[in-house]
Design an enzyme around this catalytic site. Structure first.
Site, mmCIF file in Angstrom:
data_model
loop_
_atom_site.group_PDB
_atom_site.id
_atom_site.type_symbol
_atom_site.label_atom_id
_atom_site.label_comp_id
_atom_site.label_asym_id
_atom_site.label_seq_id
_atom_site.Cartn_x
_atom_site.Cartn_y
_atom_site.Cartn_z
ATOM 1 N N CYS A 2 0.868 -1.164 0.000
ATOM 2 C CA CYS A 2 0.000 0.000 0.000
ATOM 3 C C CYS A 2 0.909 1.219 0.000
ATOM 4 O O CYS A 2 2.126 1.094 0.096
ATOM 5 C CB CYS A 2 -0.860 -0.007 1.243
ATOM 6 N N ARG A 27 1.088 1.752 -6.010
ATOM 7 C CA ARG A 27 1.342 0.725 -5.002
ATOM 8 C C ARG A 27 0.082 -0.057 -4.637
ATOM 9 O O ARG A 27 0.154 -1.048 -3.896
ATOM 10 C CB ARG A 27 1.914 1.365 -3.730
ATOM 11 N N TRP A 74 -3.748 -1.903 -1.380
ATOM 12 C CA TRP A 74 -3.770 -3.128 -2.182
ATOM 13 C C TRP A 74 -4.088 -4.232 -1.179
ATOM 14 O O TRP A 74 -3.270 -4.560 -0.321
ATOM 15 C CB TRP A 74 -2.410 -3.367 -2.839
ATOM 16 N N ASN A 100 1.400 0.239 5.758
ATOM 17 C CA ASN A 100 1.844 -0.542 4.601
ATOM 18 C C ASN A 100 2.633 -1.717 5.140
ATOM 19 O O ASN A 100 3.585 -1.534 5.896
ATOM 20 C CB ASN A 100 2.733 0.316 3.696
ATOM 21 N N GLY A 101 2.223 -2.934 4.772
ATOM 22 C CA GLY A 101 2.933 -4.125 5.240
ATOM 23 C C GLY A 101 1.946 -5.178 5.680
ATOM 24 O O GLY A 101 0.765 -5.134 5.325
ATOM 25 N N GLU A 482 9.616 -11.360 -21.406
ATOM 26 C CA GLU A 482 9.249 -10.002 -21.005
ATOM 27 C C GLU A 482 8.119 -9.463 -21.892
ATOM 28 O O GLU A 482 7.200 -8.797 -21.399
ATOM 29 C CB GLU A 482 10.504 -9.102 -21.068
ATOM 30 N N LYS A 486 4.537 -8.273 -20.378
ATOM 31 C CA LYS A 486 3.959 -6.944 -20.622
ATOM 32 C C LYS A 486 2.554 -7.091 -21.201
ATOM 33 O O LYS A 486 1.623 -6.414 -20.787
ATOM 34 C CB LYS A 486 4.810 -6.119 -21.602
ATOM 35 N N GLU A 489 -0.017 -8.457 -18.528
ATOM 36 C CA GLU A 489 -0.332 -7.662 -17.345
ATOM 37 C C GLU A 489 -1.122 -6.394 -17.653
ATOM 38 O O GLU A 489 -1.873 -5.937 -16.801
ATOM 39 C CB GLU A 489 0.899 -7.376 -16.484
ATOM 40 N N HIS A 505 7.177 -29.486 -28.736
ATOM 41 C CA HIS A 505 6.955 -30.399 -27.609
ATOM 42 C C HIS A 505 5.636 -30.097 -26.894
ATOM 43 O O HIS A 505 5.452 -30.522 -25.760
ATOM 44 C CB HIS A 505 8.134 -30.329 -26.639
ATOM 45 N N LYS A 618 2.575 -1.948 -8.020
ATOM 46 C CA LYS A 618 3.931 -1.708 -8.538
ATOM 47 C C LYS A 618 4.975 -2.428 -7.691
ATOM 48 O O LYS A 618 5.898 -3.024 -8.217
ATOM 49 C CB LYS A 618 4.192 -0.196 -8.543
HETATM 50 O O1 M6R Z 1 10.609 -3.603 -7.927
HETATM 51 P P1 M6R Z 1 11.047 -4.901 -8.515
HETATM 52 O O2 M6R Z 1 11.907 -4.770 -9.705
HETATM 53 O O3 M6R Z 1 11.693 -5.804 -7.484
HETATM 54 O O4 M6R Z 1 9.711 -5.611 -8.978
HETATM 55 C C1 M6R Z 1 9.716 -6.900 -9.488
HETATM 56 C C2 M6R Z 1 8.392 -7.239 -10.115
HETATM 57 O O5 M6R Z 1 7.358 -7.148 -9.186
HETATM 58 C C3 M6R Z 1 8.068 -6.326 -11.299
HETATM 59 O O6 M6R Z 1 9.064 -6.349 -12.263
HETATM 60 C C4 M6R Z 1 6.728 -6.759 -11.944
HETATM 61 O O7 M6R Z 1 6.877 -8.004 -12.549
HETATM 62 C C5 M6R Z 1 6.249 -5.709 -12.950
HETATM 63 N N1 M6R Z 1 4.836 -5.506 -12.804
HETATM 64 C C6 M6R Z 1 6.454 -6.111 -14.348
HETATM 65 O O8 M6R Z 1 6.012 -5.164 -15.258
#
Ligand code: M6R
Length: 623
Positions: A2, A27, A74, A100-101, A482, A486, A489, A505, A618
């Site tokens: 959060c 967040r 969150w 937050n936590g 990657e 992208k 998500e 396979h 994030k």
């Molecule tokens: O802050 P970080 O790089 O440790 O975060 C890692 C992942 O949570 C982050 O890369 C996540 O996969 C992104 N949403 C990807 O776009």
């Protein structure tokens, strides 16, 4: 996962908290709330849903007060709802907390507090803190918070206000990030610097088990044993506008476009010419340490993990050090073999990801030396390592990580080159070729951004499909992974990445006209095999978007019979995404950009919430 923010000073706290929350919304964004202290009472707004709902509630009924705290959530414990939104109040309604936590022992504490007569309103873990502070309160809120924190297990950053102490804001942290912003006659708290950058560029980065009493004129920090703590003032190195959209529709789009400038900043001071050695600032490794390395383990989550997948190739190829890449959340479930002289490279944009931090601690306990590849300066992972190489991306706000990825690869490539030079592990010619490719990357990125409309045209043709396969081989397997991440998500199209070698396979069963296949086929050792894969997909009526280097006629002539016979144009890729030719080992940096743009435009055409995709946050600060 959060965001928390707080203000004390002469201005209206609710406006400053709302502005701070807007920058923290990445967040978490399933509910939000703000409380202010006014005329000896707490005045509160909480809403389910995004911050715009909170802003509307504040417009309908403004709340006045010069001290306040706010939260964007969150959900971890308890569904997203107004009741579960923060701030949470004590029974008497005179103490409010934002958190937050995760409080791990909240059920036990809740039972104890209920037995002592406290009434709970929400299903959250956080609410125990409001009641615990109330339980310990005897006129001094800081002391009550200190005693309450002594009973907590887990991770937290709290902001606390008390109706009976309108001149102080209390904040405390353990494992979750917290900064205190310093103003003139006013002060701030926040989960990150970006949230308050518009207000100040001076902050204290608060450490674990540190407790702050903040008034309009003073910040007093102690540890939980009441010993004073001194911090140097950290000056935020980037301008306030860096945390704004700057004319772009979405943060993600802005951050994709920032890549050329950010790449130059990342290279600056480290690599100036293909004929000069790479130089690094202090990364906690001497030349002797580097020469003695026996193994490198990359660990990270999500996009950062994909950068680690590239890292393994670079470290093996250039520095000739055995290398592995581990998903951070999995590393602690194995018993990795750590030699003396094992280096663990921990990659994280935020520097706060819980699984990554746990992997760092596991490897540290086993005796590995830790090097962080981090964006956020002074973040927890940056501080817990033996050294850190900052990627220098500036703030990344979009939930979908973009510029951090390409800069993580650049930084790791520089590290691999540096290690190769110190160890004398690669030929001068090979090193020069990689360096030249890295130096050309910013210009290639600019060129790719100029070609954005080509990617938009491809996105228009495929955005209504429901599934996608991303295929590649070798170092670009990371590009496929990657690209698929992208796509899924932000567009919610089901997208999977495979080594093209695995296609026959199993995954080939998915090939059909409704599933588009992105085939990453740059020139290099994997080129011919990728062309073979493209032909196989086309033979099964799968639409192919091929990513290839400019001028690659071989990809276009796919299906042509080299020896004899007619050219089979139906075997050509349906769409081409062209990228400037570069060294294969550096190509993941540039190939990432059109794949980011493809995901962005597909999601945009589908009308999705690109900067705030559903269910995501994030920074994932819970395991
Ligand atoms: O802050 P970080 O790089 O440790 O975060 C890692 C992942 O949570 C982050 O890369 C996540 O996969 C992104 N949403 C990807 O776009």
């Amino acid at each position: 996962m959060c965001g928390i923010v707080g203000y004390i000073g002469q201005r209206q706290a609710s406006a400053i908290c709302l502005a701070g929350l807007r920058r923290l919304e990445y967040r978490g964004y399933d509910s939000a709330g703000i409380v202010v202290v006014n005329a000896g009472r707490l005045d509160l707004h909480k809403v389910a849903g995004k911050l715009d709902s909170l802003a509307r509630a504040l417009e309908r009924r403004p709340i006045a007060g010069q001290i306040g705290i706010g939260h964007t959530r969150w959900a971890t414990h308890g569904k997203p709802s107004e009741t579960n939104a923060h701030p949470h109040l004590s029974c008497n309604g005179r103490i409010a907390v934002v958190h937050n936590g995760i409080i791990e022992n909240y059920q036990e504490l809740r039972r104890q507090l209920q037995a002592a007569g406290h009434t709970f309103r929400s299903q959250t873990d956080t609410e125990v803190m409001a009641h615990l502070v109330e339980q310990h309160y005897a006129g001094d809120p800081r002391e009550a918070v200190r005693r309450a924190v002594g009973e907590l297990q887990g991770a937290f950053a709290f902001g606390v206000v008390c109706a009976d102490n309108p001149g102080e804001l209390i904040a405390v942290r353990r494992f979750s990030p917290l900064v205190v912003g310093l103003g003139d006659g006013e002060n701030f708290i926040a989960s990150d610097m970006g949230a308050i950058r518009a207000e100040t560029d001076r902050v204290y980065v608060i450490g674990d088990d540190e407790l702050c009493r903040i008034t309009a004129d003073r910040v007093e920090i102690i540890d939980l044993e009441l010993r004073p703590v001194r911090h140097d003032v950290h000056v935020i190195p980037w301008p306030a506008e860096a945390a704004e959209k700057g004319g772009h529709k979405k943060f993600m789009h802005k951050e994709i476009h920032e890549q050329p400038v950010a790449m130059r900043a990342c290279l600056a001071g480290r690599l100036s010419s293909a004929d000069k050695p790479v130089t690094f600032e202090d990364i906690g490794l001497t030349a002797d340490n580097i020469r003695r390395l026996r193994k490198v383990v990359f660990t990270a989550c999500g996009t950062a993990y994909h950068a680690g997948v590239v890292g393994r190739f670079l470290m093996e190829k250039l520095a000739r050090i055995p290398a592995e890449t581990d998903i951070a959340a999995e590393l602690r479930h194995r018993d990795p073999v750590v030699f003396e002289d094992t280096l663990c490279i921990v990659i994280s944009q935020s520097g706060e990801t819980a699984d990554t931090l746990e992997a760092l601690r596991t490897m540290k306990r086993k005796g590995a030396r830790i090097l962080g590849v981090i964006n956020v300066v002074d973040s927890t992972i940056a501080r817990e390592g033996d050294g850190v190489a900052y990627i220098q991306a500036g703030p990344e706000i979009g939930v979908a990580s973009t510029k951090a990825y390409t800069l993580q690869i650049l930084t790791i490539a520089l590290l691999a080159l540096h290690f190769a030079e110190v160890r004398g592990a690669a030929s001068a010619e090979e090193l020069r070729a990689i360096k030249a490719a890295l130096l050309a990357a910013p210009a290639h990125a600019e060129e790719l951004l100029r070609r954005e409309s080509d990617v938009v045209a491809v996105a228009r043709k495929h955005f209504q499909k429901t599934s996608a396969l991303f295929l590649a081989r070798g170092v670009n397997l990371a590009s496929a992974m990657e690209g698929a991440l992208k796509m899924k998500e932000i567009s919610y199209i089901h997208a999977e990445a495979y080594s093209a070698g695995e296609m026959k396979h199993g995954p080939i069963a998915l090939v059909c006209p409704d599933v588009f296949v992105v085939a990453v086929a740059p020139r290099g050792p994997t080129h011919d095999e990728m062309i073979g894969n493209i032909m196989e997909i086309k033979a099964r009526s799968g639409p192919v978007i091929a990513v290839a280097f400019d001028g690659d006629t071989k990809v276009l002539q796919t299906g042509a019979d080299d020896a004899a016979g007619p050219r089979d144009t139906t075997a050509q890729p349906n769409d081409m995404i062209w990228v400037p030719p570069t060294h294969e080992m550096v190509s993941p940096v540039t190939i990432a950009i059109p794949l980011q743009l493809l995901a962005y435009h597909v999601a945009d055409l589908r009308g999705e919430h690109i900067d705030q995709p559903r269910n995501l946050a994030k920074t994932v600060t819970v395991k």
